[in-house]
Design an enzyme around this catalytic site. Structure first.
Site, PDB file in Angstrom:
ATOM      1  CB  THR A 142       2.534   0.897   6.334  1.00 23.16           C
ATOM      2  OG1 THR A 142       1.153   0.722   6.694  1.00 23.16           O
ATOM      3  CG2 THR A 142       3.373   0.491   7.527  1.00 23.16           C
ATOM      4  CG  ASP A 162       5.129  -6.625   8.755  1.00 26.73           C
ATOM      5  OD1 ASP A 162       6.280  -6.266   9.011  1.00 26.73           O
ATOM      6  OD2 ASP A 162       4.259  -6.847   9.613  1.00 26.73           O
ATOM      7  N   GLY A 163       4.929  -7.001   4.252  1.00 27.07           N
ATOM      8  CA  GLY A 163       4.948  -7.846   3.042  1.00 27.07           C
ATOM      9  C   GLY A 163       6.182  -7.524   2.202  1.00 27.07           C
ATOM     10  CG  ASP A 186       0.952  -2.562  10.421  1.00 23.98           C
ATOM     11  OD1 ASP A 186       1.820  -1.986   9.731  1.00 23.98           O
ATOM     12  OD2 ASP A 186       0.111  -3.333   9.926  1.00 23.98           O
ATOM     13  NE  ARG A 196      -1.163  -4.647  -0.124  1.00 27.10           N
ATOM     14  CZ  ARG A 196      -2.055  -3.656  -0.069  1.00 27.10           C
ATOM     15  NH1 ARG A 196      -3.012  -3.581  -0.961  1.00 27.10           N
ATOM     16  NH2 ARG A 196      -1.992  -2.755   0.879  1.00 27.10           N
ATOM     17  CB  VAL A 217      17.083   5.899  -1.995  1.00 24.97           C
ATOM     18  CG1 VAL A 217      17.888   4.815  -2.713  1.00 24.97           C
ATOM     19  CG2 VAL A 217      16.549   5.373  -0.668  1.00 24.97           C
ATOM     20  N   GLY A 221       0.840  -1.208   0.000  1.00 26.52           N
ATOM     21  CA  GLY A 221       0.000   0.000   0.000  1.00 26.52           C
ATOM     22  C   GLY A 221       0.866   1.246   0.000  1.00 26.52           C
ATOM     23  CB  ILE A 248      -9.315  10.379   1.451  1.00 27.60           C
ATOM     24  CG1 ILE A 248      -9.974  10.214   2.810  1.00 27.60           C
ATOM     25  CG2 ILE A 248     -10.335  10.417   0.347  1.00 27.60           C
ATOM     26  CD1 ILE A 248     -10.719  11.479   3.223  1.00 27.60           C
ATOM     27  NE  ARG A 258      -2.527  -4.377   5.997  1.00 35.14           N
ATOM     28  CZ  ARG A 258      -2.905  -4.705   4.762  1.00 35.14           C
ATOM     29  NH1 ARG A 258      -3.618  -5.786   4.564  1.00 35.14           N
ATOM     30  NH2 ARG A 258      -2.556  -3.985   3.721  1.00 35.14           N
ATOM     31  CG  MET A 309      -7.895   2.600   5.739  1.00 39.26           C
ATOM     32  SD  MET A 309      -6.820   2.770   4.294  1.00 39.26           S
ATOM     33  CE  MET A 309      -7.922   2.178   3.018  1.00 39.26           C
ATOM     34  CG  ASP A 348      -1.893   0.039   8.127  1.00 37.84           C
ATOM     35  OD1 ASP A 348      -2.723   0.925   7.861  1.00 37.84           O
ATOM     36  OD2 ASP A 348      -1.748  -0.993   7.435  1.00 37.84           O
TER      37      ASP A 348
HETATM   38  O1  F6P Z   1      -1.747  -1.118   4.824  1.00 39.01           O
HETATM   39  C1  F6P Z   1      -2.311   0.069   4.374  1.00 39.01           C
HETATM   40  C2  F6P Z   1      -3.797  -0.088   4.159  1.00 39.01           C
HETATM   41  O2  F6P Z   1      -4.304   1.147   3.724  1.00 39.01           O
HETATM   42  C3  F6P Z   1      -4.592  -0.594   5.367  1.00 39.01           C
HETATM   43  O3  F6P Z   1      -4.833   0.393   6.316  1.00 39.01           O
HETATM   44  C4  F6P Z   1      -5.815  -1.126   4.701  1.00 39.01           C
HETATM   45  O4  F6P Z   1      -6.427  -2.134   5.477  1.00 39.01           O
HETATM   46  C5  F6P Z   1      -5.295  -1.691   3.394  1.00 39.01           C
HETATM   47  O5  F6P Z   1      -4.040  -1.057   3.155  1.00 39.01           O
HETATM   48  C6  F6P Z   1      -6.175  -1.460   2.222  1.00 39.01           C
HETATM   49  O6  F6P Z   1      -5.613  -2.108   1.140  1.00 39.01           O
HETATM   50  P1  F6P Z   1      -6.042  -1.853  -0.377  1.00 39.01           P
HETATM   51  O7  F6P Z   1      -5.382  -0.603  -0.827  1.00 39.01           O
HETATM   52  O8  F6P Z   1      -5.536  -3.043  -1.098  1.00 39.01           O
HETATM   53  O9  F6P Z   1      -7.534  -1.714  -0.399  1.00 39.01           O
END
Ligand code: F6P
Length: 327
Positions: free
Chosen positions: A129, A107-108, A133, A76, A27, A15, A255, A175, A173, A131
């Site tokens: 991110t 993380d991914g 997280d 992804r 960089v 994301g 957003i 996650r 958001m 998040d």
């Molecule tokens: O990890 C970032 C994030 O925006 C999360 O907060 C949310 O759950 C997810 O990605 C949404 O993913 P996508 O953009 O694939 O809908």
């Protein structure tokens, strides 16, 4: 003696997050200032698989520090999760003569970085991110901007909720993490905040708080719901059934991922981008850049992926104290 690196790749994956461009810029500029060429890999790990790249010179990153999103695009990549995909990516790295790769994401992205490093390509991860997280880093690029975006939106919602004396539920958001919800709830003076880190009891955590607020004269109520804590629509239904309010639901959605990065995100991303290149220049591949007590540090990727961070529950106590209507 350590052989001097000549060319590195850079990609953004997962994301997007505001500040990714600032990290890309840092960089590229740091590498160039050390005489190292830089290749932009587009669309995350898919770009490595498909040979989708662009040469980055100093001008290619001019005026991107203030831009949201990522100029390198992101994805992804499912193919990269397979051994076959990883071998294609390694072949592209060899073909392009990359002495290392900087991968910006969550993380991914770091799991992808670990896979690539196990195939002999030195990789450095940079945490980005909204998040916040990532276990190994106290701060992740994009979090501050996303908080500010959500706060601005909630301030606007409050105007109309106040006029109509309504209850508003805002889903943010994050996650499976409640960082965004908690920080935003504190910053907007929310009546209640629901986060996945704390088992949710609607009666105790929302209805009772609204009751207390109403008793103390409040006529509008703001409830912030982390997406990981449940659906704001479901919770609105429960509020309606319990105390007869007719709540309005706003899901802030993507957003929160857009917009010009805050100074904190630009500055942190720039320091992280610089550190990532220093790692490669010093022959330290397979690291993740992180923040610790305000400093930028770097950690072995495998160790970084195994790390967890303590959710700041003390902030929930702060929220409870300042939003309490019982005093
Ligand atoms: O990890 C970032 C994030 O925006 C999360 O907060 C949310 O759950 C997810 O990605 C949404 O993913 P996508 O953009 O694939 O809908």
């Amino acid at each position: 003696m350590q052989e001097k690196i000549k060319r590195i790749g850079i990609l953004t994956s997962g994301g997007d997050a505001p500040g990714m461009n600032a990290a890309v810029r840092a960089v590229v500029r740091t590498a160039l200032s050390s005489g190292v060429e830089c290749v932009g890999i587009r669309r995350g790990y898919n770009g490595l698989i498909n040979g989708d790249f662009v040469c980055m010179d100093a001008g290619s990153v001019s005026h991107i520090i203030e831009k949201g999103g990522t100029v390198l695009y992101t994805a992804r990549s499912e193919e990269f999760m397979t051994e076959e995909g990883q071998l294609k990516a390694v072949a592209t790295c060899r073909l392009l003569g990359l002495d290392g790769v900087v991968a910006i994401g969550g993380d991914g992205t770091f799991r992808g970085a670990l896979a690539l490093s196990r195939h002999g390509i030195p990789v450095i991860g940079i945490p980005a991110t909204i998040d916040n997280d990532i276990g190994c880093s106290q701060y992740t690029i994009g979090f501050d901007t996303a908080c500010n975006t959500a706060v601005d939106a909630i301030d606007m919602l409050r105007d109309t909720m106040q006029s109509h004396e309504r209850c508003s539920l805002v889903e943010v958001m994050g996650r499976q993490a409640g960082y965004l919800a908690l920080y935003v709830g504190i910053a907007t003076g929310a009546t209640a905040v629901l986060i996945p880190e704390r088992p949710v009891d609607i009666e105790r955590d929302v209805v009772e708080k609204i009751r207390q607020a109403r008793l103390s004269g409040r006529t509008h109520y703001m409830v912030v719901v982390a997406e990981g804590a449940g659906s704001a629509f479901d919770i609105a239904g429960q509020i309606k059934a319990s105390i007869g309010l007719d709540p309005r639901v706003t899901v802030l959605g993507h957003i929160q991922r857009g917009g010009s990065p805050s100074s904190r995100d630009r500055e942190t991303a720039t320091r992280m981008g610089y550190q990532a290149v220093q790692c490669l220049l010093n022959g330290n591949g397979n690291r993740v850049v992180a923040t610790k007590d305000g400093k930028v540090v770097d950690i072995d990727i495998e160790e970084a992926l195994a790390m967890t961070k303590l959710f700041p529950m003390d902030r929930y106590d702060v929220l409870e104290a300042v939003t309490s209507h019982t005093h």
